[in-house]
Enzyme design. Structure first.
Site, mmCIF file in Angstrom:
data_model
loop_
_atom_site.group_PDB
_atom_site.id
_atom_site.type_symbol
_atom_site.label_atom_id
_atom_site.label_comp_id
_atom_site.label_asym_id
_atom_site.label_seq_id
_atom_site.Cartn_x
_atom_site.Cartn_y
_atom_site.Cartn_z
ATOM 1 N N GLU A 98 -3.097 7.527 7.401
ATOM 2 C CA GLU A 98 -3.860 8.367 6.472
ATOM 3 C C GLU A 98 -5.122 8.877 7.120
ATOM 4 O O GLU A 98 -5.568 8.371 8.149
ATOM 5 C CB GLU A 98 -4.130 7.657 5.142
ATOM 6 C CG GLU A 98 -4.950 6.417 5.205
ATOM 7 C CD GLU A 98 -5.072 5.728 3.850
ATOM 8 O OE1 GLU A 98 -4.129 5.755 3.042
ATOM 9 O OE2 GLU A 98 -6.139 5.145 3.601
ATOM 10 N N LYS A 133 0.816 -1.219 0.000
ATOM 11 C CA LYS A 133 0.000 0.000 0.000
ATOM 12 C C LYS A 133 0.852 1.272 0.000
ATOM 13 O O LYS A 133 0.358 2.346 -0.355
ATOM 14 C CB LYS A 133 -0.963 -0.021 1.175
ATOM 15 C CG LYS A 133 -2.076 -1.069 1.031
ATOM 16 C CD LYS A 133 -3.158 -0.834 2.038
ATOM 17 C CE LYS A 133 -4.144 -1.953 2.250
ATOM 18 N NZ LYS A 133 -4.604 -2.753 1.162
ATOM 19 N N HIS A 183 -14.563 -3.896 7.484
ATOM 20 C CA HIS A 183 -13.880 -3.465 6.259
ATOM 21 C C HIS A 183 -13.914 -4.526 5.167
ATOM 22 O O HIS A 183 -13.110 -4.514 4.254
ATOM 23 C CB HIS A 183 -12.417 -3.074 6.530
ATOM 24 C CG HIS A 183 -12.253 -2.015 7.564
ATOM 25 N ND1 HIS A 183 -12.779 -0.768 7.429
ATOM 26 C CD2 HIS A 183 -11.618 -2.042 8.756
ATOM 27 C CE1 HIS A 183 -12.474 -0.056 8.500
ATOM 28 N NE2 HIS A 183 -11.784 -0.797 9.334
ATOM 29 N N ARG A 234 -5.629 -8.959 -9.396
ATOM 30 C CA ARG A 234 -6.200 -10.307 -9.559
ATOM 31 C C ARG A 234 -7.656 -10.139 -9.937
ATOM 32 O O ARG A 234 -8.167 -9.020 -9.969
ATOM 33 C CB ARG A 234 -6.114 -11.040 -8.217
ATOM 34 C CG ARG A 234 -6.791 -10.225 -7.109
ATOM 35 C CD ARG A 234 -6.914 -10.993 -5.811
ATOM 36 N NE ARG A 234 -7.155 -10.141 -4.676
ATOM 37 C CZ ARG A 234 -8.331 -9.773 -4.222
ATOM 38 N NH1 ARG A 234 -9.426 -10.159 -4.838
ATOM 39 N NH2 ARG A 234 -8.442 -9.001 -3.159
HETATM 40 P P1 ADP Z 1 -12.248 -8.549 -3.202
HETATM 41 O O1 ADP Z 1 -11.279 -7.414 -3.048
HETATM 42 O O2 ADP Z 1 -12.077 -9.464 -4.345
HETATM 43 O O3 ADP Z 1 -13.616 -8.137 -2.972
HETATM 44 P P2 ADP Z 1 -11.493 -9.451 -0.661
HETATM 45 O O4 ADP Z 1 -10.726 -8.227 -0.338
HETATM 46 O O5 ADP Z 1 -12.692 -9.779 0.125
HETATM 47 O O6 ADP Z 1 -11.870 -9.540 -2.150
HETATM 48 O O7 ADP Z 1 -10.474 -10.656 -0.655
HETATM 49 C C1 ADP Z 1 -10.677 -11.810 -1.442
HETATM 50 C C2 ADP Z 1 -9.999 -12.956 -0.818
HETATM 51 O O8 ADP Z 1 -8.622 -12.711 -0.723
HETATM 52 C C3 ADP Z 1 -10.449 -13.237 0.573
HETATM 53 O O9 ADP Z 1 -10.336 -14.609 0.750
HETATM 54 C C4 ADP Z 1 -9.428 -12.490 1.424
HETATM 55 O O10 ADP Z 1 -9.358 -13.043 2.694
HETATM 56 C C5 ADP Z 1 -8.183 -12.727 0.614
HETATM 57 N N1 ADP Z 1 -7.150 -11.691 0.716
HETATM 58 C C6 ADP Z 1 -7.131 -10.517 0.076
HETATM 59 N N2 ADP Z 1 -5.985 -9.847 0.313
HETATM 60 C C7 ADP Z 1 -5.244 -10.629 1.133
HETATM 61 C C8 ADP Z 1 -3.960 -10.517 1.737
HETATM 62 N N3 ADP Z 1 -3.165 -9.456 1.545
HETATM 63 N N4 ADP Z 1 -3.542 -11.512 2.522
HETATM 64 C C9 ADP Z 1 -4.323 -12.591 2.721
HETATM 65 N N5 ADP Z 1 -5.530 -12.761 2.165
HETATM 66 C C10 ADP Z 1 -5.995 -11.808 1.380
HETATM 67 P P1 ADP Z 2 -7.913 -4.129 1.979
HETATM 68 O O1 ADP Z 2 -6.630 -4.387 1.279
HETATM 69 O O2 ADP Z 2 -7.993 -4.764 3.294
HETATM 70 O O3 ADP Z 2 -9.089 -4.384 1.086
HETATM 71 P P2 ADP Z 2 -8.432 -1.273 1.566
HETATM 72 O O4 ADP Z 2 -7.398 -0.211 1.600
HETATM 73 O O5 ADP Z 2 -8.979 -1.633 0.252
HETATM 74 O O6 ADP Z 2 -7.873 -2.552 2.297
HETATM 75 O O7 ADP Z 2 -9.618 -0.818 2.525
HETATM 76 C C1 ADP Z 2 -10.686 -1.677 2.867
HETATM 77 C C2 ADP Z 2 -11.855 -0.856 3.398
HETATM 78 O O8 ADP Z 2 -11.459 -0.076 4.542
HETATM 79 C C3 ADP Z 2 -12.393 0.171 2.428
HETATM 80 O O9 ADP Z 2 -13.325 -0.388 1.553
HETATM 81 C C4 ADP Z 2 -13.012 1.183 3.363
HETATM 82 O O10 ADP Z 2 -14.264 0.749 3.807
HETATM 83 C C5 ADP Z 2 -12.064 1.192 4.534
HETATM 84 N N1 ADP Z 2 -11.027 2.255 4.396
HETATM 85 C C6 ADP Z 2 -9.788 2.122 3.925
HETATM 86 N N2 ADP Z 2 -9.111 3.284 3.941
HETATM 87 C C7 ADP Z 2 -9.960 4.210 4.446
HETATM 88 C C8 ADP Z 2 -9.870 5.614 4.737
HETATM 89 N N3 ADP Z 2 -8.756 6.304 4.537
HETATM 90 N N4 ADP Z 2 -10.962 6.220 5.264
HETATM 91 C C9 ADP Z 2 -12.094 5.533 5.501
HETATM 92 N N5 ADP Z 2 -12.240 4.222 5.263
HETATM 93 C C10 ADP Z 2 -11.195 3.558 4.740
#
Ligand code: ADP
Ligand code: ADP
Ligand code: MG
Length: 483
Positions: free
Chosen positions: A208, A124, A243, A302
């Site tokens: 952030e 990130k 989240h 992916r």
């Molecule tokens: P999407 O972004 O496709 O909606 P999710 O964020 O819910 O999906 O993640 C999809 C799958 O990948 C889930 O099984 C989640 O637990 C897994 N996953 C995503 N990122 C990671 C990570 N950095 N480490 C481990 N598992 C991850």
């Molecule tokens: P992951 O890799 O676990 O999917 P993301 O960065 O995509 O992490 O964030 C997952 C969720 O967390 C977002 O969909 C949002 O709901 C919340 N989130 C992430 N960053 C922020 C932010 N700066 N402010 C508010 N909500 C956030």
């Protein structure tokens, strides 16, 4: 006149995954004339995806570490079976640059983007830096790891509270903590770092600004190895718990008919994908504030869980395109204008979890029936006897409904949820039913705070409506007997 013979382009594609996504990939392989090769492990010899595969290979072991998270073992069986390409699905090794590299070094195609793009976007901090350099707006805060708690406090004071501490290597909604003031940053910094080190093998944190009541809006990207980059419009995934997404829809009800914002967010996603030389299916995630300003969150290199709703509104098969892109085949997409959308699609993630606490509830499926309205899509891995263990993702199926407008999609989804019976397993179906009837959701008026603020889980009834249940089951039975 010379008649061109079709080339023999059939490839052997191994699917390094399980569950619904493994079935989905296998079907796409068959459609393209490739040979899908499925993997099975000691504790899942009857996995549903095997019925869509032409060959089955035993991946010895029962834990994830021994099987789907083991690059060397997967490479070994791929070589033994003369595999041309490997599709990683989502989760597991799908965003593991070392795995992609290992396959490539051994002459096997990784069905995903180039190794460099996975590396840059997998972190990130580096992805945020690249976005900044490419002129893509990012959430105010750092674009590099914060070395000490003192530095984290200094930055938080500068950008203003609330802030979010976020693991640079986080994913799946884990490795994040909101802090309302300096004291909370002080209290949480070390703990979040420690947890991230344990979960992701990397304890680095970003700081952030926490955007209040934001929408999660993401753009589907598809690029090939010939320099073409397309977007497939946006999805909104603001209904979340911890989240993590539960319901997704396309198009975004928040963007609605504001075509200017839609165009801007889609163009921004394409700009970022081009900046990282992206060459596969991927998703650029954004957070959108109440004034519709948007910030880059992360890019998932992916296929995503919720890709079906984009397929439903565009009529394109993203997995097919992803395989074609990886193999260097033609996508058959002449230009961006060729990709159009119509109607509205909603996906509900069917999870093995308690519908009120929303905590995982592993268990054994003792029965499974469906009685869906016309046009329902249900990507799933369910069968009588399936054991959902804590090792695997809690998502056992994805229910997808489409309508000419949002109201119709909502109506169909209500009917589809009423027609889905999973016996023996606790699922979030009762919660989804509540949400689909809840006023704010029905009006498309929700942010990522929806579950916390509207709390539809509090309305979930534990009372069982036997009369309704048996009436519907009788319908299932009648249909089966052709009545
Ligand atoms: P999407 O972004 O496709 O909606 P999710 O964020 O819910 O999906 O993640 C999809 C799958 O990948 C889930 O099984 C989640 O637990 C897994 N996953 C995503 N990122 C990671 C990570 N950095 N480490 C481990 N598992 C991850
Ligand atoms: P992951 O890799 O676990 O999917 P993301 O960065 O995509 O992490 O964030 C997952 C969720 O967390 C977002 O969909 C949002 O709901 C919340 N989130 C992430 N960053 C922020 C932010 N700066 N402010 C508010 N909500 C956030
Ligand atoms: Mg994300």
């Amino acid at each position: 006149m010379m008649i061109r013979q079709p080339e023999n382009t059939s490839r052997r594609v191994m699917i390094a995954n399980r569950g619904e996504i493994a079935s989905r990939v296998a079907k796409a392989c068959r459609e393209l004339g490739h040979t899908p090769i499925g993997l099975w492990t000691d504790n899942e010899p009857e996995a549903t995806h095997l019925q869509f595969c032409d060959e089955w290979v035993h991946l010895e072991g029962s834990t994830n570490a021994e099987t789907y998270l083991n690059p060397e073992k997967i490479l070994k069986v791929a070589k033994e079976n003369n595999v041309d390409a490997v599709h990683p699905g989502y989760g597991f090794l799908s965003e593991n640059a070392d795995f992609a590299n290992l396959l490539t070094q051994n002459g096997i195609v990784f069905i995903g983007p180039n190794v460099e793009a996975i590396k840059v976007m997998g972190d990130k901090a580096t992805s945020k830096k690249l976005a900044n350099e490419a002129g893509v707006p990012t959430v105010p805060g750092t674009d590099g790891a914060v070395p000490t708690v003192e530095k984290a406090i200094e930055i938080s004071n500068e950008i203003g509270y609330p802030v979010l501490l976020k693991a640079v290597a986080g994913g799946g909604g884990r490795g994040m903590r909101a802090c309302a003031n300096e004291q909370e940053v002080r209290d949480n910094f070390e703990a979040v770092g420690r947890e991230s080190l344990a979960a992701f093998n990397n304890g680095d944190l970003l700081v952030e600004k926490l955007i209040v009541n934001p929408r999660h809006i993401e753009v589907q990207i598809l690029a090939d190895k010939k320099g073409n980059t397309f977007h497939f419009f946006e999805r909104e995934c603001s209904v979340q718990r911890r989240h993590q997404k539960i319901i997704e829809e396309a198009p975004s009800p928040f963007i609605g008919d504001d075509e200017e914002v839609r165009q801007a967010i889609c163009d921004t996603a394409v700009k970022l994908a081009k900046a990282v030389n992206y060459d596969s299916a991927g998703t650029v995630e954004f957070i959108m504030a109440e004034d519709k300003s948007f910030y880059f969150l992360e890019m998932n290199t992916r296929i995503q869980v919720e890709h079906p709703i984009t397929e439903e509104i565009t009529g394109m098969d993203l997995i097919v395109c992803m395989i074609q892109a990886a193999l260097g085949d033609e996508l058959g997409i002449p230009n961006q204008e060729f990709i159009t959308r119509s109607g509205h699609a909603i996906e509900c993630r069917i999870c093995a979890e308690d519908p009120i606490t929303m905590l995982p509830a592993p268990g054994l499926v003792t029965g499974f029936e469906t009685n869906f309205p016309q046009g329902t899509r249900f990507d799933n891995c369910l069968y009588k006897g399936l054991e959902v263990t804590p090792d695997f993702d809690q998502v056992v199926g994805k229910l997808v409904c489409k309508g000419i407008v949002r109201d119709v999609a909502v109506r169909k989804m209500r009917a589809a949820l009423n027609g889905l019976f999973i016996e023996g397993l606790k699922t979030n179906i009762p919660l989804l039913k509540e949400i689909l009837r809840e006023e704010n959701f029905c009006n498309g008026n929700y942010s990522t705070a929806y579950i916390k603020e509207v709390a539809p889980q509090d309305r979930v009834s534990t009372e069982f409506n036997h009369h309704r249940f048996y009436t519907i089951l009788a319908g299932v039975e009648a249909r089966r007997m052709g009545i």
